[in-house]
Design a protein around this motif. Structure first.
Motif, mmCIF file in Angstrom:
data_model
loop_
_atom_site.group_PDB
_atom_site.id
_atom_site.type_symbol
_atom_site.label_atom_id
_atom_site.label_comp_id
_atom_site.label_asym_id
_atom_site.label_seq_id
_atom_site.Cartn_x
_atom_site.Cartn_y
_atom_site.Cartn_z
ATOM 1 N N GLY A 42 34.051 60.096 44.505
ATOM 2 C CA GLY A 42 34.797 61.110 43.625
ATOM 3 C C GLY A 42 35.169 62.140 44.485
ATOM 4 O O GLY A 42 35.661 63.141 43.834
ATOM 5 N N ARG A 173 44.921 68.025 42.584
ATOM 6 C CA ARG A 173 43.696 67.907 41.573
ATOM 7 C C ARG A 173 43.607 66.691 40.920
ATOM 8 O O ARG A 173 42.345 66.083 40.891
ATOM 9 C CB ARG A 173 43.910 69.047 40.475
ATOM 10 C CG ARG A 173 44.095 70.517 40.865
ATOM 11 C CD ARG A 173 43.818 71.438 39.983
ATOM 12 N NE ARG A 173 44.785 70.985 38.578
ATOM 13 C CZ ARG A 173 45.865 71.764 38.457
ATOM 14 N NH1 ARG A 173 46.430 72.412 39.147
ATOM 15 N NH2 ARG A 173 46.753 71.413 37.438
ATOM 16 N N HIS A 174 44.531 65.900 40.854
ATOM 17 C CA HIS A 174 44.230 64.579 40.070
ATOM 18 C C HIS A 174 43.687 63.722 40.915
ATOM 19 O O HIS A 174 42.788 62.558 40.606
ATOM 20 C CB HIS A 174 45.647 63.943 39.463
ATOM 21 C CG HIS A 174 45.660 62.706 38.985
ATOM 22 N ND1 HIS A 174 45.128 62.490 37.682
ATOM 23 C CD2 HIS A 174 46.007 61.644 39.359
ATOM 24 C CE1 HIS A 174 45.019 60.844 37.493
ATOM 25 N NE2 HIS A 174 45.724 60.499 38.563
ATOM 26 N N ASP A 177 40.178 64.379 41.173
ATOM 27 C CA ASP A 177 39.135 64.255 39.758
ATOM 28 C C ASP A 177 38.676 65.763 39.640
ATOM 29 O O ASP A 177 37.756 66.076 39.376
ATOM 30 C CB ASP A 177 38.338 63.167 39.644
ATOM 31 C CG ASP A 177 37.871 63.162 38.160
ATOM 32 O OD1 ASP A 177 38.596 63.493 37.262
ATOM 33 O OD2 ASP A 177 36.739 62.847 38.097
ATOM 34 N N ALA A 178 39.470 66.844 39.963
ATOM 35 C CA ALA A 178 39.207 68.248 39.985
ATOM 36 C C ALA A 178 39.685 68.810 38.856
ATOM 37 O O ALA A 178 40.941 68.713 38.590
ATOM 38 C CB ALA A 178 39.490 68.782 41.322
ATOM 39 N N THR A 179 39.211 69.801 38.243
ATOM 40 C CA THR A 179 39.796 70.577 36.974
ATOM 41 C C THR A 179 40.373 71.790 37.830
ATOM 42 O O THR A 179 41.449 72.084 37.448
ATOM 43 C CB THR A 179 38.311 71.123 36.171
ATOM 44 O OG1 THR A 179 37.760 70.067 35.696
ATOM 45 C CG2 THR A 179 39.069 72.074 35.147
ATOM 46 N N ASN A 206 34.883 70.572 39.083
ATOM 47 C CA ASN A 206 35.086 69.652 37.627
ATOM 48 C C ASN A 206 33.479 69.540 37.078
ATOM 49 O O ASN A 206 32.613 70.263 37.325
ATOM 50 C CB ASN A 206 35.378 68.012 38.199
ATOM 51 C CG ASN A 206 34.333 67.366 39.095
ATOM 52 O OD1 ASN A 206 33.166 67.828 39.038
ATOM 53 N ND2 ASN A 206 34.910 66.216 40.005
ATOM 54 N N ARG A 216 34.716 74.895 32.598
ATOM 55 C CA ARG A 216 36.098 74.830 33.277
ATOM 56 C C ARG A 216 36.870 76.042 32.929
ATOM 57 O O ARG A 216 37.905 76.234 33.577
ATOM 58 C CB ARG A 216 36.770 73.580 32.516
ATOM 59 C CG ARG A 216 37.228 73.641 30.728
ATOM 60 C CD ARG A 216 37.737 72.393 30.511
ATOM 61 N NE ARG A 216 39.012 72.380 31.120
ATOM 62 C CZ ARG A 216 40.031 71.350 31.147
ATOM 63 N NH1 ARG A 216 39.454 70.314 30.393
ATOM 64 N NH2 ARG A 216 41.003 71.205 31.974
#
Length: 272
Positions: A42, A173-174, A177-179, A206, A216
């Motif tokens: 991740g 970011r995608h 998987d990062a906010t 995230n 967030r």
């Protein structure tokens, strides 16, 4: 997934924290059961050639626009993260006194609090924060890369070359998987570079990796800091200097988030 149930307030210490001679607490050695089980898959990099050789967890709750952390004396803990997800040791960023415009970074457990780096925040335009790293010589100035007090990008000229911190694009970011994603690039034409820049660090935030007690919508909150230190593996003494530079300048970015939030939410002046 188990999460940390409680984050210490400004008047509390983290669970199991020891205390230095002058009253500053140092990070506890959290057990595996007390922390989330982070999956290495991740936090893999979106950048070609990036490989995290070092993982650190920055624990800073940040703010929701109030900016009160600017005056806080609460230390910021930076934990070393092992491949199996265990947190231990690491570093502590200490502000000497409430409202101070400076802070220093020390090794966790160092009762003498010998600074590895000092960061000075100076008030006024064209006066960028300056980072003094032990044994490096001249201070490193953290400049805004673009015009404007709300610039989201910074650059630094160092004995190791030019570095920049920037915010990742939606695609970047995608990919992890990062906010929120903040990336540190090193200017080089060597292997792994893209358009003359190579990613050497990234702060991923995230729901699993952001600091306990933050959301967030927080600003200035911590997360998982990944470092790729391979370019300096053969340079004598460089690894420690680069790691300290990455941590100290990342904390500058987090403080900028809070400062920029203060500017945004500041009330308009009364005109009579």
């Amino acid at each position: 997934m188990t999460s940390v149930a409680h984050y210490p307030t400004h008047d509390e210490k983290p669970f199991g924290a020891a205390e230095l001679e002058d009253g500053h607490s140092i990070p506890p050695n959290y057990s595996e059961e007390m922390l989330p089980d982070y999956d290495d898959n991740g936090v893999s990099s979106m950048s070609a050639g990036f490989h995290a050789t070092r993982q650190l967890q920055i624990e800073a709750r940040g703010e929701h626009g109030s900016g009160s952390s600017y005056f806080s004396k609460q230390p910021t803990y930076i934990y070393e993260v092992s491949p199996d997800g265990r947190h231990s040791g690491g570093y502590v960023s200490v502000r000497p006194k409430r409202g101070s415009n400076s802070c220093y970074l020390v090794r966790a457990g160092d009762a003498s609090e010998t600074p590895l780096a000092n960061t000075s925040y100076r008030i006024g335009p064209f006066r960028p924060p300056r980072i003094g790293i032990q044994g490096l010589g001249a201070d490193v100035a953290v400049h805004s890369s673009k015009w404007g007090c709300l610039s989201r990008e910074t650059s630094m000229e160092t004995p190791f070359g030019v570095f920049r911190w920037r915010y990742g694009s939606r695609r970047e970011r995608h990919a992890v998987d990062a906010t929120s994603l903040i990336i540190m690039d090193w200017k080089t034409d060597g292997e792994g570079s893209v358009e003359g820049w190579r990613c050497v660090a990234q702060l991923i935030r995230n729901k699993d990796l952001r600091s306990a007690g933050s959301t967030r919508w927080s600003v200035g909150n911590g997360g998982r800091l990944l470092l790729d230190l391979r370019p300096w593996a053969e340079a004598k003494g460089a690894l420690q200097h680069i790691e300290v530079l990455c941590m100290s300048s990342c904390l500058v970015m987090l403080k900028r988030e809070i400062d920029n939030g203060q500017v945004v939410v500041a009330p308009a002046p009364v005109v009579s």
